[in-house]
Design a protein around this motif. Structure first.
Motif, mmCIF file in Angstrom:
data_model
loop_
_atom_site.group_PDB
_atom_site.id
_atom_site.type_symbol
_atom_site.label_atom_id
_atom_site.label_comp_id
_atom_site.label_asym_id
_atom_site.label_seq_id
_atom_site.Cartn_x
_atom_site.Cartn_y
_atom_site.Cartn_z
ATOM 1 N N ALA A 66 58.571 73.109 -69.216
ATOM 2 C CA ALA A 66 60.026 73.181 -69.386
ATOM 3 C C ALA A 66 60.509 74.622 -69.272
ATOM 4 N N SER A 67 59.710 75.560 -69.770
ATOM 5 C CA SER A 67 60.069 76.971 -69.688
ATOM 6 C C SER A 67 60.156 77.431 -68.227
ATOM 7 N N LEU A 68 59.196 77.010 -67.410
ATOM 8 C CA LEU A 68 59.228 77.362 -65.984
ATOM 9 C C LEU A 68 60.463 76.790 -65.296
ATOM 10 N N LEU A 69 60.802 75.551 -65.637
ATOM 11 C CA LEU A 69 61.993 74.920 -65.069
ATOM 12 C C LEU A 69 63.251 75.675 -65.495
ATOM 13 N N LEU A 70 63.340 76.026 -66.774
ATOM 14 C CA LEU A 70 64.495 76.777 -67.270
ATOM 15 C C LEU A 70 64.604 78.130 -66.573
ATOM 16 N N LEU A 71 63.490 78.831 -66.397
ATOM 17 C CA LEU A 71 63.524 80.128 -65.708
ATOM 18 C C LEU A 71 64.059 79.990 -64.289
ATOM 19 N N ARG A 72 63.681 78.932 -63.603
ATOM 20 C CA ARG A 72 64.179 78.706 -62.237
ATOM 21 C C ARG A 72 65.683 78.449 -62.230
ATOM 22 N N VAL A 73 66.163 77.660 -63.196
ATOM 23 C CA VAL A 73 67.605 77.387 -63.291
ATOM 24 C C VAL A 73 68.366 78.672 -63.591
ATOM 25 N N LEU A 74 67.866 79.470 -64.536
ATOM 26 C CA LEU A 74 68.535 80.734 -64.879
ATOM 27 C C LEU A 74 68.535 81.696 -63.696
ATOM 28 N N ALA A 75 67.431 81.738 -62.954
ATOM 29 C CA ALA A 75 67.369 82.610 -61.778
ATOM 30 C C ALA A 75 68.361 82.144 -60.712
ATOM 31 N N ARG A 76 68.450 80.853 -60.529
ATOM 32 C CA ARG A 76 69.383 80.299 -59.533
ATOM 33 C C ARG A 76 70.830 80.627 -59.894
ATOM 34 N N ARG A 77 71.137 80.534 -61.181
ATOM 35 C CA ARG A 77 72.499 80.844 -61.656
ATOM 36 C C ARG A 77 72.725 82.347 -61.794
ATOM 37 N N GLN A 78 71.663 83.114 -61.756
ATOM 38 C CA GLN A 78 71.711 84.568 -61.916
ATOM 39 C C GLN A 78 72.438 84.972 -63.195
ATOM 40 N N ALA A 79 72.133 84.234 -64.268
ATOM 41 C CA ALA A 79 72.761 84.532 -65.557
ATOM 42 C C ALA A 79 71.867 84.014 -66.681
ATOM 43 N N VAL A 80 71.795 84.784 -67.747
ATOM 44 C CA VAL A 80 71.069 84.370 -68.939
ATOM 45 C C VAL A 80 72.051 84.451 -70.102
ATOM 46 N N PRO A 81 72.328 83.317 -70.754
ATOM 47 C CA PRO A 81 73.230 83.364 -71.910
ATOM 48 C C PRO A 81 72.669 84.274 -72.991
ATOM 49 N N PRO A 82 73.530 84.955 -73.738
ATOM 50 C CA PRO A 82 73.045 85.837 -74.805
ATOM 51 C C PRO A 82 72.351 85.031 -75.902
ATOM 52 N N SER A 83 71.348 85.633 -76.502
ATOM 53 C CA SER A 83 70.617 85.030 -77.624
ATOM 54 C C SER A 83 70.051 83.657 -77.294
ATOM 55 N N LEU A 84 69.429 83.527 -76.140
ATOM 56 C CA LEU A 84 68.801 82.272 -75.737
ATOM 57 C C LEU A 84 67.401 82.229 -76.342
ATOM 58 N N ILE A 85 67.249 81.495 -77.450
ATOM 59 C CA ILE A 85 65.994 81.443 -78.203
ATOM 60 C C ILE A 85 65.607 79.990 -78.434
ATOM 61 N N PHE A 86 64.326 79.684 -78.208
ATOM 62 C CA PHE A 86 63.808 78.338 -78.394
ATOM 63 C C PHE A 86 62.529 78.378 -79.220
ATOM 64 N N PRO A 87 62.255 77.307 -79.975
ATOM 65 C CA PRO A 87 60.920 77.206 -80.564
ATOM 66 C C PRO A 87 59.911 76.980 -79.440
ATOM 67 N N ALA A 88 58.711 77.508 -79.603
ATOM 68 C CA ALA A 88 57.663 77.381 -78.591
ATOM 69 C C ALA A 88 56.316 77.295 -79.308
ATOM 70 N N ILE A 89 55.264 77.098 -78.528
ATOM 71 C CA ILE A 89 53.907 77.045 -79.054
ATOM 72 C C ILE A 89 53.161 78.253 -78.491
ATOM 73 N N ASP A 90 52.533 79.056 -79.357
ATOM 74 C CA ASP A 90 51.800 80.228 -78.876
ATOM 75 C C ASP A 90 50.413 79.830 -78.351
ATOM 76 N N THR A 91 49.653 80.796 -77.897
ATOM 77 C CA THR A 91 48.356 80.519 -77.281
ATOM 78 C C THR A 91 47.336 79.963 -78.271
ATOM 79 N N LYS A 92 47.586 80.127 -79.557
ATOM 80 C CA LYS A 92 46.669 79.598 -80.570
ATOM 81 C C LYS A 92 47.089 78.215 -81.067
#
Length: 100
Positions: A66-92
């Motif tokens: 989902a993160s890769l998909l979101l990055l592609r959408v943000l790149a296409r729109r050439q904009a990142v909303p301020p304070s865009l924060i999501f819960p995620a799972i780290d490498t551990k």
């Protein structure tokens, strides 16, 4: 509303003296999410850890696909909303936050 139902990751380091293999399996179920991590170093027996999280902890969770998909959408729109924060799972396999 996109949702990850299952995700598998595998990483292999082919070092001649000490090969390492890491696997992560993530499965969504009725009550939340279960993450199983497996580590095998050399010819040793694999070590395995499992983590479970309930739906309340996972609200808005952004996994790798989902993160890769979101990055592609943000790149296409050439904009990142301020304070865009999501819960995620780290490498551990633990909950953390991901910000853009």
């Amino acid at each position: 509303q996109l949702e990850t139902l299952e995700q598998e990751e595998q990483e292999c380091l082919e070092l001649s003296a000490h090969p390492v293999e890491r696997r992560t399996h993530i499965v969504s179920h009725q009550h939340g999410l279960t993450i199983t991590k497996t580590l095998r170093e050399g010819k040793a027996e694999p070590q395995c850890w499992s983590f479970s999280y309930n739906q309340d902890e996972l609200q808005g969770l952004l996994l790798e696909g989902a993160s890769l998909l979101l990055l592609r959408v943000l790149a296409r729109r050439q904009a990142v909303p301020p304070s865009l924060i999501f819960p995620a799972i780290d490498t551990k396999g633990h909950l953390c936050t991901s910000s853009y």
